[in-house]
Design an enzyme around this catalytic site. Structure first.
Site, PDB file in Angstrom:
ATOM      1  N   ASP A 158       0.471  -1.250  -0.014  1.00 40.93           N
ATOM      2  CA  ASP A 158       0.131  -0.306   0.548  1.00 40.93           C
ATOM      3  C   ASP A 158       0.573   1.164  -0.299  1.00 40.93           C
ATOM      4  OD1 ASP A 158      -2.067  -1.596   0.284  1.00 40.93           O
ATOM      5  OD2 ASP A 158      -2.121  -1.388   2.003  1.00 40.93           O
ATOM      6  N   GLY A 159       2.346   1.100   0.185  1.00 43.42           N
ATOM      7  CA  GLY A 159       2.663   2.221   0.660  1.00 43.42           C
ATOM      8  C   GLY A 159       3.209   2.991  -1.154  1.00 43.42           C
ATOM      9  N   ASN A 243      -4.805   9.098   2.771  1.00 44.15           N
ATOM     10  CA  ASN A 243      -5.250   8.306   3.748  1.00 44.15           C
ATOM     11  C   ASN A 243      -6.206   9.204   4.922  1.00 44.15           C
ATOM     12  OD1 ASN A 243      -5.008   5.047   3.004  1.00 44.15           O
ATOM     13  ND2 ASN A 243      -2.970   4.857   3.984  1.00 44.15           N
TER      14      ASN A 243
END
Length: 420
Positions: A158-159, A243
């Protein structure tokens, strides 16, 4: 590629309507508000991308069906940015295979970060020297990628998607993310048959999830005072986050005391360890660990979640996308606060400073492996083990056991009565 009943809307930046036939290049009819501070458009998806939607399926002014968001291309994409996870040996081989295939087979211009070229581990692959000289490079913070990239491929966890979001602080090209990391909540594609999957995207057979981002502006009191005195210094810091933005008490032993405003109206004062302001995409990250609900990324909303609040009745709330949140350190607070943006750019908020947060008009168009609904629920089941439990036995399986238990109980009661 496009059915007769479909509406095709060009989202190319600076399009004047004369460069391709059969595509409406005027202002999108589903745009509600084009103010830079409000959520009012589906954004722009690179130079060659358009979005297809069923004209008889939605009216954006009422309710938009997320399944209507699909990607196609009015001409083949030419440039691709490949982002790979750093310090992970398992990603080297997929990276080399992908860039070699994109350059030699698809004849595309491939961009990578300049630091990738300096990685000595790539030299052990015999295929890499043949494509190394044909790779285009950029340096973070120095080179502008705006209007240079048609779409993005991420290799990692996800990074890598968060990093791609950080690279583009305005319009973001479509992002195709392969799961080669740890959790992979935002990376729905598997690398085993990457050629077939990339071809499907290049041919326009792809659904999109528009992941909204938050526009965050840090207003320093020192800058405001200097500007009022006629001494213009640095502009307020601005960030786009995918996010969440987190405000916490930092190293201080005291509770955070933060004032929260919504569209200029004071809502409450937060006393606790801090506050999380997140997008629906970020609802399954830090926010869900702090007790928030999980929200589908297509829902236009902003989540406000307290971190260990001193008041047990202070529960997470969801507010409409488009409102402006103002967060500042309360005048009576014993300590300052600290703020971070998607875990980066951590800085201190002093008394008199404020943070303004609203939904950006530039979302991240994330390409789906299946569709918007299936991808999200598959991620919940696979990564979070959502609603996984041992099932109850069927009543037929328990019938004999139940009858036996009841008889034993009655007999024991009868014997006790006779003995008495």
């Amino acid at each position: 590629m496009v059915a007769e009943s479909d509406t095709v809307i060009c989202l190319e930046r600076h399009c004047q309507g004369a460069h391709h036939e059969g595509v409406d290049c005027s202002k999108p009819e589903y745009e509600i508000n084009n103010n830079s501070d409000n959520f009012g458009t589906n954004g722009e998806y690179g130079r060659n991308a358009v979005m297809v939607r069923k004209s008889n399926a939605i009216q954006y002014r009422t309710i938009q069906d997320p399944a209507s968001q699909r990607l196609t291309w009015y001409k083949p994409p030419l440039t691709v940015l490949v982002i790979k996870k750093v310090r992970d040996a398992t990603v080297y081989s997929p990276f080399v295979k992908l860039v070699q295939w994109l350059i030699q087979e698809k004849r595309m211009v491939v961009f990578v970060e300049a630091a990738v070229m300096d990685d000595p581990h790539l030299e052990q692959f015999s295929e890499f020297p043949s494509v190394k000289d044909r790779l285009m490079t950029f340096r973070l913070g120095k080179d502008d990628l705006t209007d240079k990239i048609d779409f993005i491929v991420c290799l990692g966890g996800d990074g890598t998607l968060l990093y791609a979001s950080q690279l583009f602080q305005q319009s973001v090209p479509p992002v195709m993310a392969f799961h080669l990391g740890s959790l992979g909540f935002l990376t729905p594609f598997l690398f085993d048959n990457f050629q077939e999957q990339v071809n499907n995207v290049l041919e326009g057979h792809a659904a999109l999830t528009l992941r909204s981002r938050l526009r965050c502006i840090v207003m320093k009191q020192s800058d405001s005072v200097a500007e009022s005195e006629g001494n213009k210094q640095n502009k307020p810091s601005s960030f786009l986050v995918l996010n969440e933005v987190v405000i916490d008490r930092g190293p201080s032993p005291y509770l955070s005391n933060i004032d929260l405003f919504l569209d200029g109206k004071h809502i409450t004062s937060v006393q606790g360890d801090g506050l999380i302001v997140s997008t629906p995409t970020g609802s399954t990250a830090y926010a869900v660990a702090a007790g928030a609900s999980m929200i589908h990324p297509s829902v236009p909303a902003i989540m406000v979640t307290p971190i260990c609040p001193h008041s047990l009745s202070f529960r997470p709330i969801v507010v409409p996308a488009g409102v402006e949140l103002k967060i500042s350190v309360s005048p009576e607070s014993r300590n300052t606060s600290w703020v971070s943006f998607d875990g980066r750019c951590r800085q201190e908020l002093l008394h008199g400073d404020s943070l303004r947060v609203t939904t950006s008009i530039y979302p991240v168009p994330s390409i789906c492996a299946q569709d918007q609904i299936s991808d999200w629920f598959d991620s919940l089941a696979e990564c979070l083990h959502w609603n996984v439990r041992k099932r109850q036995k069927h009543m037929d399986e328990l019938e004999d056991l139940t009858r036996s238990s009841s008889n034993d109980t009655l007999d024991s009661i009868g014997r006790e009565s006779i003995s008495k």
